[in-house]
Write an enzyme that holds these catalytic residues in place. Structure first.
Site, PDB file in Angstrom:
ATOM      1  CG  ASP A 182      58.822 -19.024 -27.074  1.00 15.74           C
ATOM      2  OD1 ASP A 182      57.719 -19.083 -27.637  1.00 15.74           O
ATOM      3  OD2 ASP A 182      59.642 -19.977 -27.104  1.00 15.74           O
TER       4      ASP A 182
ATOM      5  CG  ASP B 263      62.825 -24.243 -19.821  1.00 18.29           C
ATOM      6  OD1 ASP B 263      61.643 -24.575 -20.048  1.00 18.29           O
ATOM      7  OD2 ASP B 263      63.764 -25.058 -19.724  1.00 18.29           O
TER       8      ASP B 263
ATOM      9  CG  PHE C 218      48.991 -20.125 -26.268  1.00 21.28           C
ATOM     10  CD1 PHE C 218      48.255 -19.487 -25.286  1.00 21.28           C
ATOM     11  CD2 PHE C 218      48.331 -20.616 -27.384  1.00 21.28           C
ATOM     12  CE1 PHE C 218      46.881 -19.339 -25.405  1.00 21.28           C
ATOM     13  CE2 PHE C 218      46.950 -20.470 -27.515  1.00 21.28           C
ATOM     14  CZ  PHE C 218      46.227 -19.826 -26.517  1.00 21.28           C
TER      15      PHE C 218
ATOM     16  CB  SER D 154      52.808 -26.825 -30.291  1.00 22.03           C
ATOM     17  OG  SER D 154      53.747 -26.715 -31.336  1.00 22.03           O
TER      18      SER D 154
ATOM     19  CB  SER E 186      45.672 -30.072 -28.248  1.00 22.47           C
ATOM     20  OG  SER E 186      45.665 -30.737 -29.491  1.00 22.47           O
TER      21      SER E 186
ATOM     22  CE1 TYR F 116      50.702 -30.407 -27.986  1.00 20.52           C
ATOM     23  CE2 TYR F 116      49.230 -31.524 -29.495  1.00 20.52           C
ATOM     24  CZ  TYR F 116      49.657 -30.371 -28.879  1.00 20.52           C
ATOM     25  OH  TYR F 116      49.041 -29.183 -29.160  1.00 20.52           O
TER      26      TYR F 116
HETATM   27  C1  15L Z   1      47.606 -29.344 -32.499  1.00 16.98           C
HETATM   28  O1  15L Z   1      47.397 -29.466 -31.296  1.00 16.98           O
HETATM   29  C2  15L Z   1      48.931 -28.890 -32.988  1.00 16.98           C
HETATM   30  O2  15L Z   1      49.555 -27.968 -32.133  1.00 16.98           O
HETATM   31  C3  15L Z   1      48.872 -28.348 -34.407  1.00 16.98           C
HETATM   32  O3  15L Z   1      50.191 -28.297 -34.917  1.00 16.98           O
HETATM   33  C4  15L Z   1      47.966 -29.181 -35.305  1.00 16.98           C
HETATM   34  O4  15L Z   1      48.506 -30.467 -35.471  1.00 16.98           O
HETATM   35  C5  15L Z   1      46.588 -29.275 -34.689  1.00 16.98           C
HETATM   36  O5  15L Z   1      46.665 -29.781 -33.384  1.00 16.98           O
HETATM   37  C6  15L Z   1      45.628 -30.169 -35.503  1.00 16.98           C
HETATM   38  O6  15L Z   1      45.186 -31.191 -34.987  1.00 16.98           O
HETATM   39  O7  15L Z   1      45.318 -29.799 -36.639  1.00 16.98           O
END
Ligand code: 15L
Length: 267
Positions: free
Chosen positions: A37, A55, A75, A79, A114, A139
């Site tokens: 990390d 990094d 990961f 985020s 995500s 993101y």
């Molecule tokens: C994600 O991708 C995030 O990392 C997390 O913090 C939440 O926001 C999650 O989505 C979500 O949509 O609940």
């Protein structure tokens, strides 16, 4: 063929919430777990794991950490929604570095994608992973980029990868949206184990959600990978908080990410 549990497993983003959960579980199953990390590991390290601070935007450091790895669980990076300037090194450069390291080592990548890759679909729509993406944030775009890097590296170099479009991975759902997006931690870890150990994945995308009655997400590569889900958010339905007062948040699958004004404010 059964997976050799002495093989090296690398976890990036190990100091984050999901990273720490995974680190604790991984050491119970695998003998050579390397955590990394950009920030130190908070608290005590799971016994048997090695931690290297680095990094993911630093290609040389990533190469050194991933040397000899069988699987890289990526990961690391940012985020949540941040400025494009922040996302660029952490999530764009970082994911290319990871796939390059995977290519050099013949490793498989498991990528924390995500639901924000598809956040601007309305909640009334059921989605399959082969539908066009619809990001709700820089993101989300960075996660689509990561999935596309995985697709390219499979087609061009044969690097296998499993991209988990994580919904809301939490011990319990907290609000009404989570009743559709919740991924229980046991279902999450079962998915990770299968993604690491199944004989062959090719390029795969999974919905990172439990077997929720109120799901918005349908077909993915679960069947092909032999992934099953045991939990359902419905058992928490009478305990979660109700809808917000914001109509944009409530209309779209990405929730508050869709309602956020751009975070890019220069100067
Ligand atoms: C994600 O991708 C995030 O990392 C997390 O913090 C939440 O926001 C999650 O989505 C979500 O949509 O609940």
């Amino acid at each position: 063929m059964t997976f050799d549990k002495t093989r090296k497993i690398v976890l990036t983003g190990a100091s984050g919430n999901l990273g720490r959960f995974l680190a604790g579980e991984l050491v119970g199953r695998y003998e050579n777990v390397v955590l990394t990390d950009i920030v130190d590991y908070p608290g005590s390290m799971p016994s048997g794991a090695t931690f290297i601070r680095a990094d993911v935007a630093d290609a040389e450091a990533v190469d050194a950490i991933c040397e000899g790895a069988a699987a890289i669980l990526h990961f690391g990076g940012i985020s949540t929604e941040k400025s494009f300037e922040a996302i660029l090194p952490a999530n764009i450069v970082g994911v290319v570095n990871i796939f390059e390291a995977a290519r050099k080592n013949g490793a498989r990548v498991v990528f924390a994608s995500s639901n924000h890759t598809i956040g601007f679909y309305e909640r009334s729509q059921m989605l399959d992973t082969d539908m066009p993406t619809r990001p709700d944030s820089f993101y989300g775009i960075s996660k689509i980029f990561g999935e596309n890097v995985g697709s390219l590296y499979f087609d061009k170099h044969g690097v296998e990868s499993v991209h988990i479009r994580i919904g809301s991975a939490l011990p319990e759902p907290r609000d009404e949206r989570h009743l559709s997006t919740w991924l229980s931690l046991p279902d999450f870890f079962a998915m990770i184990v299968r993604a690491i150990e199944v004989e062959r994945t090719d390029f795969a995308i999974l919905w990172g959600a439990s077997a929720n009655t109120r799901t918005w997400w349908g077909r993915d590569d679960s069947e092909r990978l032999g992934i099953t889900r045991a939990d359902n958010s419905e058992v928490f339905a009478d305990r979660v908080s109700g809808p917000t007062t914001d109509p944009v948040t409530e209309k779209f699958q990405g929730g508050v990410y869709c309602a956020m004004d751009t975070v890019v404010r220069r100067g």
